[in-house]
Scaffold this active site. Sequence first.
Site, short mmCIF file in Angstrom:
data_model
loop_
_atom_site.label_atom_id
_atom_site.label_comp_id
_atom_site.label_asym_id
_atom_site.label_seq_id
_atom_site.Cartn_x
_atom_site.Cartn_y
_atom_site.Cartn_z
N GLY A 1 -25.21 14.88 -29.98
CA GLY A 1 -24.46 13.62 -29.83
C GLY A 1 -25.23 12.46 -30.45
N TYR B 1 -22.65 31.01 -26.93
CA TYR B 1 -21.68 30.00 -26.49
C TYR B 1 -20.60 30.65 -25.62
CZ TYR B 1 -18.21 26.19 -27.16
OH TYR B 1 -17.31 25.17 -26.99
P1 NAD Z 1 -20.54 17.48 -29.15
O1 NAD Z 1 -21.61 18.34 -29.69
O2 NAD Z 1 -20.10 16.31 -29.96
O3 NAD Z 1 -20.90 16.96 -27.70
C1 NAD Z 1 -21.70 17.68 -26.81
C2 NAD Z 1 -22.70 16.71 -26.19
O4 NAD Z 1 -23.52 17.42 -25.24
C3 NAD Z 1 -23.66 16.11 -27.23
O5 NAD Z 1 -23.68 14.70 -27.10
C4 NAD Z 1 -25.01 16.72 -26.88
O6 NAD Z 1 -26.10 15.91 -27.24
C5 NAD Z 1 -24.86 16.95 -25.39
N1 NAD Z 1 -25.76 17.98 -24.86
C6 NAD Z 1 -25.95 19.24 -25.32
N2 NAD Z 1 -26.86 19.90 -24.56
C7 NAD Z 1 -27.25 19.02 -23.60
C8 NAD Z 1 -28.17 19.09 -22.52
N3 NAD Z 1 -28.89 20.21 -22.27
N4 NAD Z 1 -28.33 18.01 -21.73
C9 NAD Z 1 -27.62 16.87 -21.96
N5 NAD Z 1 -26.73 16.75 -22.97
C10 NAD Z 1 -26.55 17.81 -23.78
O7 NAD Z 1 -19.29 18.46 -28.85
P2 NAD Z 1 -17.80 18.13 -28.38
O8 NAD Z 1 -16.88 18.65 -29.41
O9 NAD Z 1 -17.70 16.72 -27.95
O10 NAD Z 1 -17.69 19.11 -27.13
C11 NAD Z 1 -17.78 18.61 -25.80
C12 NAD Z 1 -17.46 19.73 -24.82
O11 NAD Z 1 -16.13 20.21 -25.05
C13 NAD Z 1 -18.38 20.95 -24.93
O12 NAD Z 1 -18.67 21.43 -23.64
C14 NAD Z 1 -17.56 21.95 -25.70
O13 NAD Z 1 -17.91 23.26 -25.37
C15 NAD Z 1 -16.15 21.61 -25.24
N6 NAD Z 1 -15.15 22.01 -26.24
C16 NAD Z 1 -14.95 21.28 -27.39
C17 NAD Z 1 -14.01 21.71 -28.31
C18 NAD Z 1 -13.71 20.93 -29.58
O14 NAD Z 1 -12.85 21.36 -30.34
N7 NAD Z 1 -14.33 19.81 -29.84
C19 NAD Z 1 -13.30 22.90 -28.10
C20 NAD Z 1 -13.57 23.64 -26.95
C21 NAD Z 1 -14.48 23.17 -26.01
#
Ligand code: NAD
Length: 314
Positions: A39, A148
């Site tokens: 992020g 994942y």
């Molecule tokens: P992203 O990578 O932009 O956001 C994930 C955030 O989690 C990041 O800001 C990262 O720094 C933070 N993070 C990771 N590990 C961490 C930790 N140990 N401690 C604290 N923060 C941590 O991804 P996104 O697309 O915004 O996804 C957000 C959530 O939605 C995730 O759980 C993902 O699995 C889920 N998701 C997203 C999608 C999609 O299409 N974008 C689809 C299915 C599920």
Amino acid sequence: MSKGIALVTGGAGFIGSHLTDGLLGLGYRVTALDNLLTGREENLAAARKHAAFTFVRHDITQPLPDIGEVDCIAHLASPASVIDYQRYPEETALTNSWGTIQMLRLAVKHRATFLLASTSEVYGDPKEHPQKETYWGNVNPNGVRSCYDESKRFAEAMTMVYVRKYNLNARIVRIFNTYGPRMRKNDGRVISNFVNQALEGTPITVYGDGTQTRSFCYVSDLVAGLVKAMTSRDAAGEVINLGNPEEYTVQDLAEKIKTMTHSSSAITHNGLPDDDPRERKPDIAKAQRLLGWEPTISVTDGLEKTIAYYRTLS
Ligand code: NAD
Ligand code: UDP
């Protein structure tokens, strides 16, 4: 008057930052907890203007700092793009397993409402189409995506342990492919790749023959669904798909983006990554029935907004 105190893990990420903005707009006090692995602090520029917003930079797999009172927890922390979780496989698996347990314990301690951001990846390479919540999936337990997929499946299992054992007020949402502004230009997902390749005039890289399908949800629709799932009593103890059933082959998506951007890019065909699901489309009947939610933004309209966003970056 505050609606309550929300904790958003992964709040500096693509979806988490939009959810943070949405909750602040609704009158919540919001703490975003994020270690900035995938992020960016700049995603929180709008949130930082609110007095009701706090950012805590922290890795949720480490002992937690004192967060204060919490009424609801939206647990989104986890790398999400295929290249991100393959670059950080151990961090991903630990965040979704131990990190989720820590957040569940925090929710029990505060009697907080809990929302787990799960994923359509728990269905793996599905043998049922479209995918309903009742489908158990077809996942390679030790393949390149398993850090994942399997850790999200574990997170779901653990969430239900806490529902059954501690009567936790929790819900699980399975998010399908979501896109829009703030998705990192280079995060490797198909829409960010194709739009930026098209705008830069470099080849649009279709993996495999492009006949695999995905269904794409614009981020504001997804956030509306997350808020409804978090606040609905009917969602307690439930697993709910959130996504837009508008399904495209990857080849058709490449051609659509090329046309919409008036791009001169060639469309090339590269190798298909291991365990790439053949088709994916959510059955959203349960979200419609329980939450009264469905997406409102067509893929064409969402792509227009996303293209406009990436143009501002180039
Ligand atoms: P992203 O990578 O932009 O956001 C994930 C955030 O989690 C990041 O800001 C990262 O720094 C933070 N993070 C990771 N590990 C961490 C930790 N140990 N401690 C604290 N923060 C941590 O991804 P996104 O697309 O915004 O996804 C957000 C959530 O939605 C995730 O759980 C993902 O699995 C889920 N998701 C997203 C999608 C999609 O299409 N974008 C689809 C299915 C599920
Ligand atoms: N994809 C592609 N070219 C790219 C990026 C992705 O053809 O530059 C394909 C990928 O192989 C998959 C689909 O687009 O079939 C969606 O990929 P993404 O990584 O966005 O999401 P996921 O595979 O997690 O659904």
